[in-house]
Design a protein around this motif. Structure first.
Motif, mmCIF file in Angstrom:
data_model
loop_
_atom_site.group_PDB
_atom_site.id
_atom_site.type_symbol
_atom_site.label_atom_id
_atom_site.label_comp_id
_atom_site.label_asym_id
_atom_site.label_seq_id
_atom_site.Cartn_x
_atom_site.Cartn_y
_atom_site.Cartn_z
ATOM 1 N N ASN A 99 96.704 23.112 109.088
ATOM 2 C CA ASN A 99 95.408 22.900 109.684
ATOM 3 C C ASN A 99 95.397 21.515 110.480
ATOM 4 O OD1 ASN A 99 95.314 21.028 107.521
ATOM 5 N ND2 ASN A 99 94.229 22.545 106.404
ATOM 6 N N ASP A 100 96.387 21.257 111.228
ATOM 7 C CA ASP A 100 96.734 20.003 111.850
ATOM 8 C C ASP A 100 96.446 20.296 113.349
ATOM 9 O OD1 ASP A 100 98.740 21.383 112.513
ATOM 10 O OD2 ASP A 100 100.294 20.099 111.631
ATOM 11 N N ALA B 67 97.535 25.695 118.916
ATOM 12 C CA ALA B 67 97.930 27.167 118.873
ATOM 13 C C ALA B 67 96.959 28.265 118.767
ATOM 14 C CB ALA B 67 98.894 27.373 117.579
ATOM 15 N N TYR B 68 96.022 28.140 117.825
ATOM 16 C CA TYR B 68 94.993 29.255 117.667
ATOM 17 C C TYR B 68 93.975 29.107 119.130
ATOM 18 C CZ TYR B 68 95.657 30.396 112.985
ATOM 19 O OH TYR B 68 96.213 31.016 111.892
ATOM 20 N N SER C 36 87.884 33.057 113.939
ATOM 21 C CA SER C 36 87.548 32.857 112.664
ATOM 22 C C SER C 36 88.181 31.561 111.994
ATOM 23 C CB SER C 36 87.601 34.032 111.817
ATOM 24 O OG SER C 36 87.116 33.898 110.386
ATOM 25 N N ALA C 37 89.579 31.619 112.016
ATOM 26 C CA ALA C 37 90.440 30.702 111.299
ATOM 27 C C ALA C 37 89.918 29.214 112.005
ATOM 28 C CB ALA C 37 91.800 30.899 111.420
ATOM 29 N N LEU C 38 89.958 29.320 113.426
ATOM 30 C CA LEU C 38 89.792 28.076 114.212
ATOM 31 C C LEU C 38 88.322 27.585 113.618
ATOM 32 C CD1 LEU C 38 90.780 26.076 116.593
ATOM 33 C CD2 LEU C 38 89.411 27.491 117.814
ATOM 34 N N HIS D 188 88.756 23.739 111.768
ATOM 35 C CA HIS D 188 87.625 22.796 112.292
ATOM 36 C C HIS D 188 87.244 21.853 111.149
ATOM 37 C CE1 HIS D 188 84.264 20.762 114.237
ATOM 38 N NE2 HIS D 188 83.632 21.495 113.333
ATOM 39 N N PRO D 189 86.924 22.375 110.119
ATOM 40 C CA PRO D 189 86.534 21.445 109.082
ATOM 41 C C PRO D 189 87.558 20.207 108.526
ATOM 42 C CG PRO D 189 86.235 23.704 108.262
ATOM 43 C CD PRO D 189 86.982 23.680 109.576
#
Length: 305
Positions: A133-134, A140-141, A162-164, A169-170
Motif C-alpha cells: 500500500n505504498d 500502479a492502481y 475500490s482498493a485505491l 488511501h488510508p
C-alpha cells in the motif's frame, strides 16, 4: 539411391541444419508471468512488480504513439467497450414491453489493449498478494483505473478503484485533487453502471463530494431527464464520460419509448436530439420507425376503423 541404401550422415546433418536455422519464438514480456491467483509466485517479489509495471507503461505509451490521431485512438479504446445487442423495435404501439438488452461480458483475448489489461490484472493480484500500500501501489492502481475506464472494462477498474480508495488511501493518502477525481468515478460508476443511485448519494455524502456536473447526472437519472443527461455527458471530462456512457443505453430507450407513447410522428432532428444518436445509427440499433421523404419520422400509424 535405392530404397534399401542407408541414409548418409551428410543427409542427417542437412536436416538438422535446416531446423537450426529456424528463428526462435520470442515470448511476450507481458505474458511471462501467470496469474498469482492461479499459483504464480514470481510477482510476489517487489522488484519484479516494479519492473513489470514499467514494461506495461512502456507498451501502453508505444500503443498510444502508434495511433495516427486522437480519433483513431478513441476507436481502438471503444472497440473494447461493452457492446450491446440491437436496441429495440418500436414499430408497434406497445413500446412499454421493450426489454433493455444485456451487455456482453468483456473477453480479454486479443489485441494489444487486451494484453495490457490482462497484464494489469496480474500486477494487481501480485500487489494484493504482497499487501503493498505504498507509493508504487498507489501509482500502479491509478494507472490501472485510467486505462480500464477508457476501455470501459469495469471488471478491471472497479476492483482497482475500490482498493485505491479503501485500502491504499488510508495508508498512503491521495492528494485532495486526486481523491476528488477518484471519488467522482466511484459515484458515477455506482449511478450509471450499477444503477445504484442511493449508493452513489451515500458515497457523495460520506466523502462530502461536490461537483455540479456529477450531481446533475445523478438528478437526470432520478428524473429520467434525458435532455440534462445528454448535456452533462458532453460536459464532463473524458474519463467521466466513459463511465457515464454505461447509462446512455437505458436513457436512450426511455426517451424513445416516451416518443413512442406520446407522438404519432416527429421531425427526424427532434428524434435524434432526444436519443442523442443519428437516425441511421438508430435504424442499425433496431428502431423500426419509418422516415418519410419530408424528413419526418412516422412513429405510429392510425388504426383503421
Amino acid at each position: 539411391m535405392k530404397a534399401s541404401d542407408p541414409i548418409r550422415p551428410s543427409s542427417r546433418r542437412g536436416a538438422s541444419g535446416a531446423w537450426n536455422r529456424l528463428k526462435p519464438v520470442r515470448d511476450d514480456p507481458l505474458e511471462t508471468y501467470g496469474l498469482p491467483s492461479k499459483g504464480e509466485t514470481r510477482l510476489n517479489d517487489l522488484k519484479a512488480q516494479e519492473a513489470y509495471y514499467n514494461r506495461i507503461v512502456e507498451r501502453y505509451m508505444k500503443f498510444c504513439a502508434a495511433s495516427t490521431n486522437g480519433d483513431d485512438l478513441d476507436k481502438q479504446f471503444a472497440s473494447l467497450s461493452l457492446q450491446t445487442s440491437s436496441l429495440l423495435d418500436l414499430s408497434s404501439s406497445s413500446s412499454d414491453a421493450v426489454p433493455i438488452p444485456a451487455a456482453r461480458s468483456f473477453n480479454p483475448t486479443t489485441g494489444e489493449l487486451s494484453t495490457l489489461l490482462y497484464a494489469l490484472r496480474k500486477l494487481r493480484e501480485g500487489i494484493t498478494a504482497t499487501g503493498r500500500n505504498d507509493i508504487f501501489a498507489q501509482r500502479a492502481y491509478i494507472f490501472n483505473v485510467h486505462v480500464a475506464i477508457l476501455c470501459k472494462d469495469w471488471e478491471s477498474y472497479s476492483p482497482a478503484l475500490s482498493a485505491l480508495l479503501n485500502v491504499i488511501h488510508p495508508i498512503t493518502p491521495l492528494s485532495a485533487t486526486e481523491l476528488h477525481e477518484y471519488i467522482g468515478y466511484m459515484i458515477l460508476d455506482q449511478a450509471c453502471r450499477q444503477g445504484d443511485i442511493a449508493g452513489a448519494h451515500e458515497t457523495r455524502l460520506r466523502y462530502r463530494y461536490t461537483d455540479r456536473r456529477v450531481e446533475l447526472v445523478l438528478k437526470a437519472l432520478v428524473a429520467d431527464n434525458w435532455v440534462v443527461f445528454w448535456k452533462m455527458k458532453r460536459a464532463v471530462d473524458g474519463y467521466q464520460r466513459r463511465v457515464v456512457e454505461f447509462a446512455e443505453q437505458g436513457t436512450r430507450l426511455h426517451a424513445l419509448k416516451c416518443l413512442g407513447r406520446g407522438y404519432m410522428s416527429a421531425e427526424r432532428r427532434y428524434v435524434e436530439r432526444c436519443a442523442d444518436r443519428k437516425w441511421m445509427d438508430l435504424v442499425q440499433d433496431g428502431v423500426g420507425w419509418e422516415l418519410t421523404e419530408t424528413d419526418k419520422v412516422i412513429i405510429k400509424t392510425p388504426k383503421a376503423r
